[in-house]
Design a protein around this motif. Structure first.
Motif, PDB file in Angstrom:
ATOM      1  N   HIS A   1      -4.807  29.970  -9.171  1.00  9.54           N
ATOM      2  CA  HIS A   1      -4.164  28.709  -9.175  1.00  9.54           C
ATOM      3  C   HIS A   1      -4.513  27.738 -10.179  1.00  9.54           C
ATOM      4  CE1 HIS A   1      -3.162  29.188  -4.461  1.00  9.54           C
ATOM      5  NE2 HIS A   1      -2.678  30.227  -5.252  1.00  9.54           N
ATOM      6  N   ASN A   2      -5.604  27.582 -10.541  1.00 12.96           N
ATOM      7  CA  ASN A   2      -6.223  26.775 -11.153  1.00 12.96           C
ATOM      8  C   ASN A   2      -5.471  27.291 -12.721  1.00 12.96           C
ATOM      9  OD1 ASN A   2      -7.490  25.231  -9.328  1.00 12.96           O
ATOM     10  ND2 ASN A   2      -9.595  25.428 -10.494  1.00 12.96           N
ATOM     11  N   ASN A   3      -5.502  28.348 -13.076  1.00 11.46           N
ATOM     12  CA  ASN A   3      -5.253  29.308 -14.287  1.00 11.46           C
ATOM     13  C   ASN A   3      -3.790  29.077 -14.561  1.00 11.46           C
ATOM     14  OD1 ASN A   3      -3.903  32.071 -15.392  1.00 11.46           O
ATOM     15  ND2 ASN A   3      -5.518  31.148 -16.554  1.00 11.46           N
ATOM     16  N   TYR A   4      -2.921  28.953 -13.379  1.00  8.83           N
ATOM     17  CA  TYR A   4      -1.411  28.717 -13.730  1.00  8.83           C
ATOM     18  C   TYR A   4      -1.127  27.089 -13.731  1.00  8.83           C
ATOM     19  CZ  TYR A   4       0.162  33.703 -13.371  1.00  8.83           C
ATOM     20  OH  TYR A   4       0.318  34.861 -13.351  1.00  8.83           O
ATOM     21  N   LEU A   5      -1.878  26.312 -13.254  1.00  8.05           N
ATOM     22  CA  LEU A   5      -1.630  25.019 -13.435  1.00  8.05           C
ATOM     23  C   LEU A   5      -2.107  24.119 -14.434  1.00  8.05           C
ATOM     24  CD1 LEU A   5      -2.423  23.939  -9.710  1.00  8.05           C
ATOM     25  CD2 LEU A   5      -0.109  24.039 -10.749  1.00  8.05           C
TER      26      LEU A   5
ATOM     27  N   VAL B   1      10.564  21.696 -14.335  1.00 11.16           N
ATOM     28  CA  VAL B   1      10.887  22.425 -15.419  1.00 11.16           C
ATOM     29  C   VAL B   1       9.351  22.836 -16.093  1.00 11.16           C
ATOM     30  CG1 VAL B   1      11.974  22.934 -17.374  1.00 11.16           C
ATOM     31  CG2 VAL B   1      13.062  21.450 -15.639  1.00 11.16           C
ATOM     32  N   VAL B   2       8.578  21.735 -16.423  1.00 15.26           N
ATOM     33  CA  VAL B   2       7.375  21.804 -16.914  1.00 15.26           C
ATOM     34  C   VAL B   2       6.540  23.108 -16.157  1.00 15.26           C
ATOM     35  CG1 VAL B   2       5.114  20.785 -17.492  1.00 15.26           C
ATOM     36  CG2 VAL B   2       7.366  20.072 -18.260  1.00 15.26           C
ATOM     37  N   LEU B   3       6.677  22.889 -14.884  1.00 16.50           N
ATOM     38  CA  LEU B   3       5.633  23.835 -13.889  1.00 16.50           C
ATOM     39  C   LEU B   3       6.183  25.158 -14.093  1.00 16.50           C
ATOM     40  CD1 LEU B   3       5.820  21.760 -10.754  1.00 16.50           C
ATOM     41  CD2 LEU B   3       3.664  21.986 -12.109  1.00 16.50           C
ATOM     42  N   VAL B   4       7.256  25.287 -14.102  1.00 16.51           N
ATOM     43  CA  VAL B   4       8.014  26.572 -14.417  1.00 16.51           C
ATOM     44  C   VAL B   4       7.615  27.065 -15.888  1.00 16.51           C
ATOM     45  CG1 VAL B   4      10.018  28.049 -14.772  1.00 16.51           C
ATOM     46  CG2 VAL B   4       9.966  26.540 -12.700  1.00 16.51           C
ATOM     47  N   VAL B   5       7.807  26.444 -16.756  1.00 17.27           N
ATOM     48  CA  VAL B   5       7.554  26.946 -18.134  1.00 17.27           C
ATOM     49  C   VAL B   5       5.923  27.319 -18.263  1.00 17.27           C
ATOM     50  CG1 VAL B   5       7.125  25.924 -20.510  1.00 17.27           C
ATOM     51  CG2 VAL B   5       9.425  25.574 -19.318  1.00 17.27           C
ATOM     52  N   GLY B   6       5.219  26.533 -17.689  1.00 16.63           N
ATOM     53  CA  GLY B   6       3.803  26.731 -18.017  1.00 16.63           C
ATOM     54  C   GLY B   6       3.406  28.010 -17.187  1.00 16.63           C
ATOM     55  N   ALA B   7       4.017  27.999 -16.043  1.00 12.04           N
ATOM     56  CA  ALA B   7       3.379  29.422 -15.388  1.00 12.04           C
ATOM     57  C   ALA B   7       4.098  30.764 -16.091  1.00 12.04           C
ATOM     58  CB  ALA B   7       4.247  29.178 -13.865  1.00 12.04           C
ATOM     59  N   ALA B   8       5.217  30.405 -16.714  1.00  9.45           N
ATOM     60  CA  ALA B   8       5.846  31.507 -17.212  1.00  9.45           C
ATOM     61  C   ALA B   8       4.986  32.006 -18.367  1.00  9.45           C
ATOM     62  CB  ALA B   8       7.243  31.357 -17.849  1.00  9.45           C
ATOM     63  N   ILE B   9       4.717  31.046 -19.154  1.00  6.93           N
ATOM     64  CA  ILE B   9       3.434  31.381 -20.507  1.00  6.93           C
ATOM     65  C   ILE B   9       2.248  31.926 -20.171  1.00  6.93           C
ATOM     66  CG2 ILE B   9       2.352  30.180 -22.318  1.00  6.93           C
ATOM     67  CD1 ILE B   9       4.629  28.315 -22.569  1.00  6.93           C
ATOM     68  N   ARG B  10       1.869  31.393 -18.805  1.00  7.96           N
ATOM     69  CA  ARG B  10       0.453  31.869 -18.688  1.00  7.96           C
ATOM     70  C   ARG B  10       0.602  33.310 -17.833  1.00  7.96           C
ATOM     71  NH1 ARG B  10      -3.400  31.253 -20.748  1.00  7.96           N
ATOM     72  NH2 ARG B  10      -4.420  32.507 -19.376  1.00  7.96           N
ATOM     73  N   HIS B  11       1.553  33.787 -17.290  1.00  6.85           N
ATOM     74  CA  HIS B  11       2.112  35.011 -17.010  1.00  6.85           C
ATOM     75  C   HIS B  11       2.253  35.828 -17.952  1.00  6.85           C
ATOM     76  CE1 HIS B  11       3.527  38.075 -14.330  1.00  6.85           C
ATOM     77  NE2 HIS B  11       4.724  38.334 -14.950  1.00  6.85           N
TER      78      HIS B  11
END
Length: 395
Positions: A225-229, A257-267
């Motif tokens: 969770h910490n990683n994706y946040l 939108v930022v939550l989605v963008v950040g999670a997509a990049i980490r994925h």
């Protein structure tokens, strides 16, 4: 002397916060990369989940991870926790120095909700504490057994918090508090679960017992969770410098939108580290998200009026800026607690007003970031005069 002291306190605590955040984010990214790059092979020690070879600084490193614990506990064991604690403590000090000390200027916007300074601070503290409690309960509920459902529930929760805070605090403070809540969740994950579970595993080994594998599993979930946040929280914490992020009508949607963008990049990077096929589609999601953020920022502040005058006389503009802005943006500010013009921007002469037409448009036309908390009570009609004037200027 007091404004100078608070200005330097702001600077030094911010410096400390940036340093500790770099240390925490760096170690977090490294261990996620290490964990995902581990590979199994024949001949590994009993209980070892995998190994990784790395080269850095002229030498080779051989990393081996044990899913529960090694057969014997080494004499020297390095704990990674102080980066997290120092980041949260310095961040909270910065919140107090800037937003609690300057509550009437940065935390409260009477046009959003007319709060006393002490009430705003109590709501801020309550949001951080209650937010962590709700998240922790979600993780420990049946939702916690399904990572996908838990992630969706967490996303809805954070967006709801962003929407709610946008109806309580100034736009600047609302967006920053979402970041502060996420930072609190991340640090509390380390303090309340990850480190305690590791201590329990060490204590079990010292007692000659086999540590409970569930301890490591729960800690790994919170670490993920910490990683994706991480990327969203960095965006939110620096957003207070960018009015088109926090000072527009749909700032809470921008958070989503930022939550989605950040999670997509980490994925994308997590998949690459794990040796899986690169999910290039994530960059399409990130690009579409950024386009959406830019579009949302052009809608303007929520107090904008339907139409603006076709043109504006500069004498009108000068009167508005002088009466609404120059008490802070002057060679010698007269606003209590401000020792120098913010960002070095002076608006106390016609020449300076013309020179800063671009920032005026960003901070007072396309957003309602200035005046902060609308302390000088600029009207929507006055903002439209500024809009008409800046529209006439060459780009």
């Amino acid at each position: 002397m007091e404004p100078i002291v608070w200005e330097w306190a702001n600077f030094l605590v911010r410096w400390l916060h940036v340093i500790t955040a770099i240390a925490w984010i760096g170690s977090s990214f490294y261990f996620i990369h290490l964990d995902l790059s581990l590979r199994r092979r024949e001949g590994l020690a009993e209980g070892a989940a995998g190994e990784a070879w790395q080269i850095h600084g002229g030498g080779f490193y051989h990393m081996v991870k044990y899913m529960v614990a090694p057969a014997e506990l080494p004499e020297k064991l390095t704990w990674f926790k102080w980066e997290s604690y120092a980041t949260w403590l310095s961040g909270f000090c910065l919140l107090a120095v800037l937003y609690y000390h300057g509550a009437n200027l940065f935390l409260i916007d009477p046009e959003v909700l007319n709060l006393p300074w002490w009430g705003a601070i109590l709501i801020s503290l309550g949001a951080l504490g209650l937010g962590w409690h709700v998240y922790d309960r979600m993780c420990k509920s049946p939702l916690g057994k399904d990572d996908t459902k838990l992630a969706l529930a967490g996303f809805v929760f954070l967006v709801a918090v962003a929407w709610g805070l946008s109806h309580v605090f100034s736009g600047r403070a609302a967006m920053l508090h979402v970041g502060a809540l996420i930072g609190t969740i991340m640090s509390a994950n380390v303090f309340r679960l990850i480190i305690p579970n590791q201590r329990k595993a060490v204590a079990a080994m010292m007692a000659g017992e086999v540590p409970d594998p569930a301890l490591g599993k729960a800690a790994k979930q919170r670490s993920l969770h910490n990683n994706y946040l991480t990327l969203p929280v960095v965006f939110l914490m620096i957003s207070n410098h960018y009015p088109l992020a926090f000072g527009t009508r749909y700032s809470w949607v921008i958070v989503a939108v930022v939550l989605v963008v950040g999670a997509a990049i980490r994925h994308f990077f997590n998949s690459k580290h794990a040796g899986k096929p690169a999910p290039w589609w994530t960059w399409g999601v990130a690009a579409a998200g950024m386009v959406a953020i830019v579009a949302l920022s052009t809608v303007g502040p929520k107090d904008s009026v339907a139409a603006s005058p076709a043109s504006a006389d500069f004498a009108q503009v000068e009167e508005i800026v002088t009466s609404r802005c120059s008490m802070c943006h002057a060679a010698s500010p007269v606003w209590e607690g401000i020792a120098a013009p913010p960002r070095g921007v002076r608006l106390d002469s016609a020449e300076e007003i013309r020179r800063h037409a671009g920032p005026i448009r960003s901070w007072a036309v396309l957003s309602n970031a200035m005046p902060p908390g609308n302390v000088t009570q600029i009207t929507p009609e006055e903002r439209q005069v500024l809009a008409a004037w800046t529209d006439q200027l060459p780009r």
